[in-house]
Write a protein that holds these residues in place. Structure first.
Motif, mmCIF file in Angstrom:
data_model
loop_
_atom_site.group_PDB
_atom_site.id
_atom_site.type_symbol
_atom_site.label_atom_id
_atom_site.label_comp_id
_atom_site.label_asym_id
_atom_site.label_seq_id
_atom_site.Cartn_x
_atom_site.Cartn_y
_atom_site.Cartn_z
ATOM 1 N N VAL A 5 38.591 -41.679 3.212
ATOM 2 C CA VAL A 5 39.881 -41.502 3.859
ATOM 3 C C VAL A 5 39.707 -41.723 5.350
ATOM 4 C CG1 VAL A 5 41.787 -39.938 4.332
ATOM 5 C CG2 VAL A 5 40.656 -39.884 2.102
ATOM 6 N N GLU A 6 40.466 -42.701 5.886
ATOM 7 C CA GLU A 6 40.440 -42.952 7.321
ATOM 8 C C GLU A 6 41.568 -42.183 8.009
ATOM 9 O OE1 GLU A 6 39.722 -47.199 5.491
ATOM 10 O OE2 GLU A 6 41.050 -45.488 5.138
ATOM 11 N N SER A 7 41.341 -41.877 9.248
ATOM 12 C CA SER A 7 42.380 -41.271 10.076
ATOM 13 C C SER A 7 42.083 -41.590 11.533
ATOM 14 C CB SER A 7 42.455 -39.760 9.858
ATOM 15 O OG SER A 7 41.224 -39.157 10.222
ATOM 16 N N GLY A 8 43.065 -41.323 12.384
ATOM 17 C CA GLY A 8 42.856 -41.481 13.813
ATOM 18 C C GLY A 8 43.514 -42.685 14.447
ATOM 19 N N GLY A 9 44.135 -43.522 13.642
ATOM 20 C CA GLY A 9 44.811 -44.679 14.214
ATOM 21 C C GLY A 9 46.062 -44.274 14.972
ATOM 22 N N GLY A 10 46.634 -45.235 15.673
ATOM 23 C CA GLY A 10 47.842 -44.957 16.430
ATOM 24 C C GLY A 10 48.140 -46.054 17.416
ATOM 25 N N LEU A 11 49.062 -45.746 18.316
ATOM 26 C CA LEU A 11 49.491 -46.676 19.362
ATOM 27 C C LEU A 11 48.873 -46.240 20.687
ATOM 28 C CD1 LEU A 11 51.333 -48.949 20.448
ATOM 29 C CD2 LEU A 11 53.139 -47.222 20.648
ATOM 30 N N VAL A 12 48.271 -47.180 21.382
ATOM 31 C CA VAL A 12 47.624 -46.873 22.654
ATOM 32 C C VAL A 12 47.829 -48.053 23.600
ATOM 33 C CG1 VAL A 12 45.382 -47.792 21.937
ATOM 34 C CG2 VAL A 12 45.478 -46.002 23.684
ATOM 35 N N GLN A 13 47.819 -47.790 24.882
ATOM 36 C CA GLN A 13 47.947 -48.861 25.862
ATOM 37 C C GLN A 13 46.607 -49.549 26.100
ATOM 38 O OE1 GLN A 13 49.643 -46.961 29.335
ATOM 39 N NE2 GLN A 13 51.726 -47.403 28.643
ATOM 40 N N THR A 14 46.682 -50.758 26.624
ATOM 41 C CA THR A 14 45.469 -51.484 26.989
ATOM 42 C C THR A 14 44.596 -50.624 27.901
ATOM 43 O OG1 THR A 14 46.541 -53.637 26.800
ATOM 44 C CG2 THR A 14 44.578 -53.518 28.180
ATOM 45 N N GLY A 15 43.315 -50.587 27.570
ATOM 46 C CA GLY A 15 42.374 -49.769 28.323
ATOM 47 C C GLY A 15 42.194 -48.370 27.776
ATOM 48 N N GLY A 16 43.016 -47.993 26.830
ATOM 49 C CA GLY A 16 42.944 -46.662 26.251
ATOM 50 C C GLY A 16 41.854 -46.530 25.201
ATOM 51 N N SER A 17 41.803 -45.346 24.596
ATOM 52 C CA SER A 17 40.772 -45.026 23.617
ATOM 53 C C SER A 17 41.375 -44.405 22.365
ATOM 54 C CB SER A 17 39.765 -44.043 24.210
ATOM 55 O OG SER A 17 39.103 -44.593 25.329
ATOM 56 N N LEU A 18 40.689 -44.619 21.272
ATOM 57 C CA LEU A 18 41.004 -43.963 20.014
ATOM 58 C C LEU A 18 39.696 -43.675 19.291
ATOM 59 C CD1 LEU A 18 43.992 -46.037 18.525
ATOM 60 C CD2 LEU A 18 44.091 -43.671 19.321
ATOM 61 N N ARG A 19 39.700 -42.633 18.481
ATOM 62 C CA ARG A 19 38.550 -42.336 17.626
ATOM 63 C C ARG A 19 39.020 -42.334 16.182
ATOM 64 N NH1 ARG A 19 34.573 -37.304 18.628
ATOM 65 N NH2 ARG A 19 34.049 -38.657 20.394
ATOM 66 N N LEU A 20 38.468 -43.225 15.403
ATOM 67 C CA LEU A 20 38.766 -43.287 13.978
ATOM 68 C C LEU A 20 37.737 -42.472 13.205
ATOM 69 C CD1 LEU A 20 39.590 -47.086 13.541
ATOM 70 C CD2 LEU A 20 41.085 -45.219 14.297
ATOM 71 N N SER A 21 38.212 -41.845 12.140
ATOM 72 C CA SER A 21 37.332 -41.066 11.275
ATOM 73 C C SER A 21 37.353 -41.644 9.871
ATOM 74 C CB SER A 21 37.784 -39.608 11.216
ATOM 75 O OG SER A 21 37.794 -39.013 12.493
ATOM 76 N N CYS A 22 36.211 -41.588 9.221
ATOM 77 C CA CYS A 22 36.087 -42.006 7.825
ATOM 78 C C CYS A 22 35.367 -40.883 7.096
ATOM 79 C CB CYS A 22 35.312 -43.302 7.744
ATOM 80 S SG CYS A 22 34.912 -43.845 6.063
ATOM 81 N N THR A 23 36.104 -40.167 6.275
ATOM 82 C CA THR A 23 35.545 -39.010 5.583
ATOM 83 C C THR A 23 35.408 -39.300 4.106
ATOM 84 O OG1 THR A 23 36.515 -37.495 7.200
ATOM 85 C CG2 THR A 23 35.852 -36.566 5.084
ATOM 86 N N ALA A 24 34.224 -39.005 3.593
ATOM 87 C CA ALA A 24 33.951 -39.229 2.174
ATOM 88 C C ALA A 24 34.169 -37.956 1.384
ATOM 89 C CB ALA A 24 32.521 -39.698 1.991
ATOM 90 N N SER A 25 34.699 -38.118 0.199
ATOM 91 C CA SER A 25 34.807 -37.003 -0.732
ATOM 92 C C SER A 25 34.309 -37.471 -2.084
ATOM 93 C CB SER A 25 36.246 -36.494 -0.832
ATOM 94 O OG SER A 25 37.102 -37.504 -1.306
ATOM 95 N N GLY A 26 33.700 -36.545 -2.823
ATOM 96 C CA GLY A 26 33.200 -36.874 -4.148
ATOM 97 C C GLY A 26 31.790 -37.436 -4.157
ATOM 98 N N PHE A 27 31.222 -37.674 -2.970
ATOM 99 C CA PHE A 27 29.835 -38.120 -2.893
ATOM 100 C C PHE A 27 29.317 -37.780 -1.499
ATOM 101 C CE2 PHE A 27 29.874 -42.046 -0.285
ATOM 102 C CZ PHE A 27 31.238 -42.254 -0.174
ATOM 103 N N ILE A 28 27.999 -37.842 -1.375
ATOM 104 C CA ILE A 28 27.343 -37.528 -0.100
ATOM 105 C C ILE A 28 26.914 -38.821 0.560
ATOM 106 C CG2 ILE A 28 25.457 -36.280 1.007
ATOM 107 C CD1 ILE A 28 27.570 -34.506 -0.302
ATOM 108 N N PHE A 29 27.028 -38.877 1.881
ATOM 109 C CA PHE A 29 26.726 -40.073 2.654
ATOM 110 C C PHE A 29 25.239 -40.406 2.718
ATOM 111 C CE2 PHE A 29 30.487 -41.781 3.651
ATOM 112 C CZ PHE A 29 31.141 -41.458 4.835
ATOM 113 N N ASP A 30 24.401 -39.682 2.049
ATOM 114 C CA ASP A 30 22.969 -39.908 2.121
ATOM 115 C C ASP A 30 22.603 -41.285 1.563
ATOM 116 O OD1 ASP A 30 20.042 -38.657 0.471
ATOM 117 O OD2 ASP A 30 20.287 -39.264 2.552
ATOM 118 N N ASP A 31 21.827 -42.048 2.333
ATOM 119 C CA ASP A 31 21.345 -43.363 1.909
ATOM 120 C C ASP A 31 22.481 -44.349 1.625
ATOM 121 O OD1 ASP A 31 19.277 -44.808 -0.701
ATOM 122 O OD2 ASP A 31 19.335 -45.208 1.457
ATOM 123 N N TYR A 32 23.446 -44.353 2.509
ATOM 124 C CA TYR A 32 24.549 -45.302 2.440
ATOM 125 C C TYR A 32 24.651 -46.054 3.770
ATOM 126 C CZ TYR A 32 26.778 -43.761 -1.892
ATOM 127 O OH TYR A 32 27.073 -43.501 -3.201
#
Length: 124
Positions: A5-32
């Motif tokens: 599941v991604e989150s964190g998108g949006g509208l921003v002006q040129t020069g701005g910042s955003l942080r996107l998140s990618c969260t896993a469920s149902g499995f562990i991120f180990d060795d991926y």
């Protein structure tokens, strides 16, 4: 349910910042490897960054080097894409994807699990 599941998108002006998140469920991120891809209107999807959750090594699209960073939080089973100095050409739907193993790649067929995408719009 195994999903990303991604989150964190949006509208921003040129020069701005955003942080996107990618969260896993149902499995562990180990060795991926977790990849971030984007697709702008009328264009093919392209790889932006990829990180190995085992050793933290990364792989980058040249046009975002120095502006974007990627890191993982194992405790939260989440990978982040920090996007700074955003430009209108960064406007796209951003997707995260997961593949087993440490090999870093932008070959979409290697990624077996994809998120639903999050819209990033950078205004000029």
């Amino acid at each position: 349910e195994v999903q990303l599941v991604e989150s964190g998108g949006g509208l921003v002006q040129t020069g701005g910042s955003l942080r996107l998140s990618c969260t896993a469920s149902g499995f562990i991120f180990d060795d991926y490897a977790i990849g971030w891809f984007r697709q702008a209107p009328g264009k093919e999807r392209e790889g932006v960054s990829c990180i190995s959750t085992s050793d933290g090594s990364t792989f980058w699209l040249d046009s975002v080097k120095g502006r974007f960073t990627i890191f993982s939080d194992d405790a939260k089973n989440t990978v982040y894409l920090q996007m700074n100095s955003l430009k209108p050409e960064d406007t796209a739907v951003y997707y995260c994807a997961a593949k087993r193993g440490n090999e870093l790649t932008f070959i979409e067929g290697d990624f077996g699990l994809w998120g639903q995408g999050t819209q990033v719009t950078v205004s000029s």
